[in-house]
Design a protein around this motif. Structure first.
Motif, mmCIF file in Angstrom:
data_model
loop_
_atom_site.group_PDB
_atom_site.id
_atom_site.type_symbol
_atom_site.label_atom_id
_atom_site.label_comp_id
_atom_site.label_asym_id
_atom_site.label_seq_id
_atom_site.Cartn_x
_atom_site.Cartn_y
_atom_site.Cartn_z
ATOM 1 N N UNK A 46 0.663 -1.197 0.161
ATOM 2 C CA UNK A 46 0.114 0.234 0.010
ATOM 3 C C UNK A 46 0.932 1.034 -0.392
ATOM 4 N N UNK A 47 2.054 1.565 0.607
ATOM 5 C CA UNK A 47 2.614 2.518 0.599
ATOM 6 C C UNK A 47 3.280 3.056 -1.195
ATOM 7 N N UNK A 48 3.364 4.089 -0.835
ATOM 8 C CA UNK A 48 3.213 4.877 -2.632
ATOM 9 C C UNK A 48 4.490 5.753 -2.403
ATOM 10 N N UNK A 92 11.091 16.302 -3.171
ATOM 11 C CA UNK A 92 11.888 15.359 -4.203
ATOM 12 C C UNK A 92 11.160 14.359 -3.281
ATOM 13 N N UNK A 93 11.088 12.588 -4.720
ATOM 14 C CA UNK A 93 9.696 11.860 -4.202
ATOM 15 C C UNK A 93 10.882 11.082 -3.137
ATOM 16 N N UNK A 133 7.459 4.996 7.011
ATOM 17 C CA UNK A 133 5.950 4.678 7.368
ATOM 18 C C UNK A 133 4.386 4.990 7.413
ATOM 19 N N UNK A 134 3.912 4.885 7.280
ATOM 20 C CA UNK A 134 2.583 5.282 6.977
ATOM 21 C C UNK A 134 2.147 6.649 7.010
ATOM 22 N N UNK A 135 2.658 7.535 8.204
ATOM 23 C CA UNK A 135 2.038 8.564 8.319
ATOM 24 C C UNK A 135 3.937 9.359 7.362
#
Length: 130
Positions: free
Chosen positions: A75-77, A86-87, A92-94
């Motif tokens: 699910x991580x994007x 920067x990408x 962590x999700x947050x």
């Protein structure tokens, strides 16, 4: 002393293995299945139809933790850092920043902006009071 089916199977894996290899799936009216544990990956033998893990509690937790970790990772994007643009792939999700340096830089900017806004407000109040 009373022993559960699971405890008996854990203590008699050698017997179940021999019966499985000799008779091919059945012994005493019970079907024996050869499985690979979903938690630890060991091969074990069982007569319990719904059993998936060699040690149901510990191995079940291990398998559940692994599934959840893989699901979270899928699910991580790639996100964009709020400070430098920067990408990055977050751990962590947050996460909002690509590094601690960007996090600290953005914090200092916010604190400085808040202090300067407060000073401007005080200057306007003092000018109107005169």
């Amino acid at each position: 002393m009373y022993m559960t089916n699971e405890e008996w199977e854990q203590n008699n894996q050698d017997y179940l293995k021999e019966s499985y290899e000799e008779t091919g799936f059945t012994t005493g009216g019970y079907a024996i299945r050869k499985l690979i544990c979903g938690g630890c990956g060991r091969v074990f033998y069982t007569t319990i139809y719904t059993k998936k893990y060699c040690h149901s509690y510990w191995c079940g937790n291990q398998a559940n933790n692994r599934r959840q970790r893989e699901y979270r990772q899928m699910r991580r994007q790639d996100l964009v850092c709020q400070c430098c643009g920067e990408k990055f792939t977050p751990k962590r999700a947050d996460a909002r920043y690509c590094s601690n340096a960007c996090r600290q830089k953005d914090y200092r900017k916010r604190v400085t902006d808040a202090a300067s806004a407060q000073n401007e407000h005080l200057d306007k109040c003092n000018a109107s009071a005169k």
